[in-house]
Design a protein around this motif. Sequence first.
Motif, PDB file in Angstrom:
ATOM      1  N   SER A 234      12.742 -30.890  27.019  1.00 31.26           N
ATOM      2  CA  SER A 234      12.116 -31.856  27.928  1.00 31.26           C
ATOM      3  C   SER A 234      11.369 -31.189  29.076  1.00 31.26           C
ATOM      4  CB  SER A 234      13.164 -32.820  28.482  1.00 31.26           C
ATOM      5  OG  SER A 234      14.173 -32.113  29.192  1.00 31.26           O
ATOM      6  N   ASP A 235      11.812 -29.999  29.506  1.00 31.38           N
ATOM      7  CA  ASP A 235      11.136 -29.310  30.608  1.00 31.38           C
ATOM      8  C   ASP A 235       9.935 -28.488  30.142  1.00 31.38           C
ATOM      9  OD1 ASP A 235      12.387 -27.239  29.289  1.00 31.38           O
ATOM     10  OD2 ASP A 235      13.479 -26.487  31.036  1.00 31.38           O
TER      11      ASP A 235
ATOM     12  N   SER B 147      10.092 -25.961  27.942  1.00 32.37           N
ATOM     13  CA  SER B 147      10.518 -24.711  27.324  1.00 32.37           C
ATOM     14  C   SER B 147      10.743 -24.960  25.838  1.00 32.37           C
ATOM     15  CB  SER B 147      11.800 -24.195  27.989  1.00 32.37           C
ATOM     16  OG  SER B 147      12.870 -25.111  27.792  1.00 32.37           O
TER      17      SER B 147
ATOM     18  N   SER C 204       7.765 -21.450  27.885  1.00 35.57           N
ATOM     19  CA  SER C 204       6.742 -22.383  27.414  1.00 35.57           C
ATOM     20  C   SER C 204       6.216 -21.889  26.074  1.00 35.57           C
ATOM     21  CB  SER C 204       5.592 -22.496  28.419  1.00 35.57           C
ATOM     22  OG  SER C 204       4.743 -21.364  28.331  1.00 35.57           O
TER      23      SER C 204
ATOM     24  N   ARG D  51       2.165 -30.601  28.755  1.00 35.35           N
ATOM     25  CA  ARG D  51       3.211 -31.530  29.199  1.00 35.35           C
ATOM     26  C   ARG D  51       2.687 -32.241  30.439  1.00 35.35           C
ATOM     27  NH1 ARG D  51       7.129 -31.833  33.120  1.00 35.35           N
ATOM     28  NH2 ARG D  51       9.129 -32.804  32.551  1.00 35.35           N
TER      29      ARG D  51
ATOM     30  N   ASP E 137       3.490 -35.285  33.240  1.00 33.65           N
ATOM     31  CA  ASP E 137       4.452 -36.224  33.802  1.00 33.65           C
ATOM     32  C   ASP E 137       3.684 -37.414  34.383  1.00 33.65           C
ATOM     33  OD1 ASP E 137       6.442 -37.612  35.041  1.00 33.65           O
ATOM     34  OD2 ASP E 137       7.070 -35.977  36.370  1.00 33.65           O
TER      35      ASP E 137
END
Length: 441
Positions: free
Chosen positions: A34-35, A37, A107, A136, A138
């Motif tokens: 989710s972050d 990575s 990443s 990604r 947000d």
Amino acid sequence: MHAHSRPCLLLAAFLMLVVGCNPPQFHATTVVRSDGSCERTIIQPREGYLPRVARPPGAAPDSTDLSPDWMAEWTSVTGAERPPKKAPDNAPLGKYEYFTAHGTFKSPAEIPLHYLYANKATPESGLSALTREFERTDFGLFVEYRWKETVTNSVTRERFLDGIAGLLQIFGPYVTSGLPDALGDAYDAAPLIRFLQDEAPAGIKELATTFYDARLHHLGEDATKRELIEVLRRRGFGWDEKAKDPFGKLVEETVQKYVRRTDNKPMTKEDVATISKLLNEFDWKSHGEKLGFEEDPFVHALDSAFGIYPLISVLGDAESFDYSLELPGTIIETNGRLRTPNQTYWKFSAGDTFPSGYEMMARSILYNRDAQEKLCGKVVVGDGRSVEEFIKLVGRDGPLLKAVREACKEGKFDPIQNLRANDKLSASQISTAREFLRSGR
């Protein structure tokens, strides 16, 4: 099939499925967290197909050694007896020695380079590499993950057709001058020679163009075949789908149409079989040497036309890829096949990269339902349609998106309520965003 009979297959080149023998296999499994990575595990041959950075300095071209610095970028690198998928006939995988590498990365951009291929027979074709794009974003109410990985290739239509034209320049004198000797005194090859010289080049160019365009637009094997058959039919060649061997029947009808018996008797199926045998047994290689060819010109010309991956890769079994990807949330768009709501995979061969590369694309959404319920009173973005509506509304960057992020983080509507119109943000945009977010209240 005899190697020296390959020139007789030019008209069939775009319809045949040539089966390779235990081709190298490439496996990759990627899990994105989710972050942003990720983890990646690969299985592939040690020899070839690796960039120079993966080899020790001064390593020979056929080296199987791996660079200590390159291995250190992975968590582990170990030997592998064979990839998970066995060869079609369950035979050993020939000369290929495999290894597996696993790593965890901050990443996807940090995943070490691990695929690069150059065709030694056609160095002018350049390189086929594995490229990767990941983003990604947000959006406050949800997080979007976009993934694109490509096994590259770059065969332009002009280059392909130029290659086919060059092939025909070789094909003409190479084949037509050999036909009289190949068929002997019992058969008259003159009508076939005239056809090959006068009519076949335009037909082959049309087949080549049709084939290229079908592959460029990813029509698939069945649709491509239908397009090619339609070209043949327009040019007066039948294709009987109900026949046990449609291609064999096409060849038989072509021979009967363009070859004559010198005794003027009607051509029979036995004559067709005899002609096929004569063409296969004729020493085309020696014939080519008499014309000044030092190698099989047909194969080299085909390799040049098809670029990095030769014809056998484009039409048949070749380097095979089995790649899988897991993204956070729910996958809402992919050109792969879904295994689970957040897992997709691709299985393809090097030939599928012709002419412009093979792209693996996926997009997922991780919904922030807690933030939505706290800010809006309920979930207002919970499916692909509302995702697209929201992105169109707030954009992918700018003050409106920034305010939404801050509001979700604080759990308060104030950052959005305090927005004021300016040269980058209209009053209408602000009003529409407020209405969208308050629709849950």
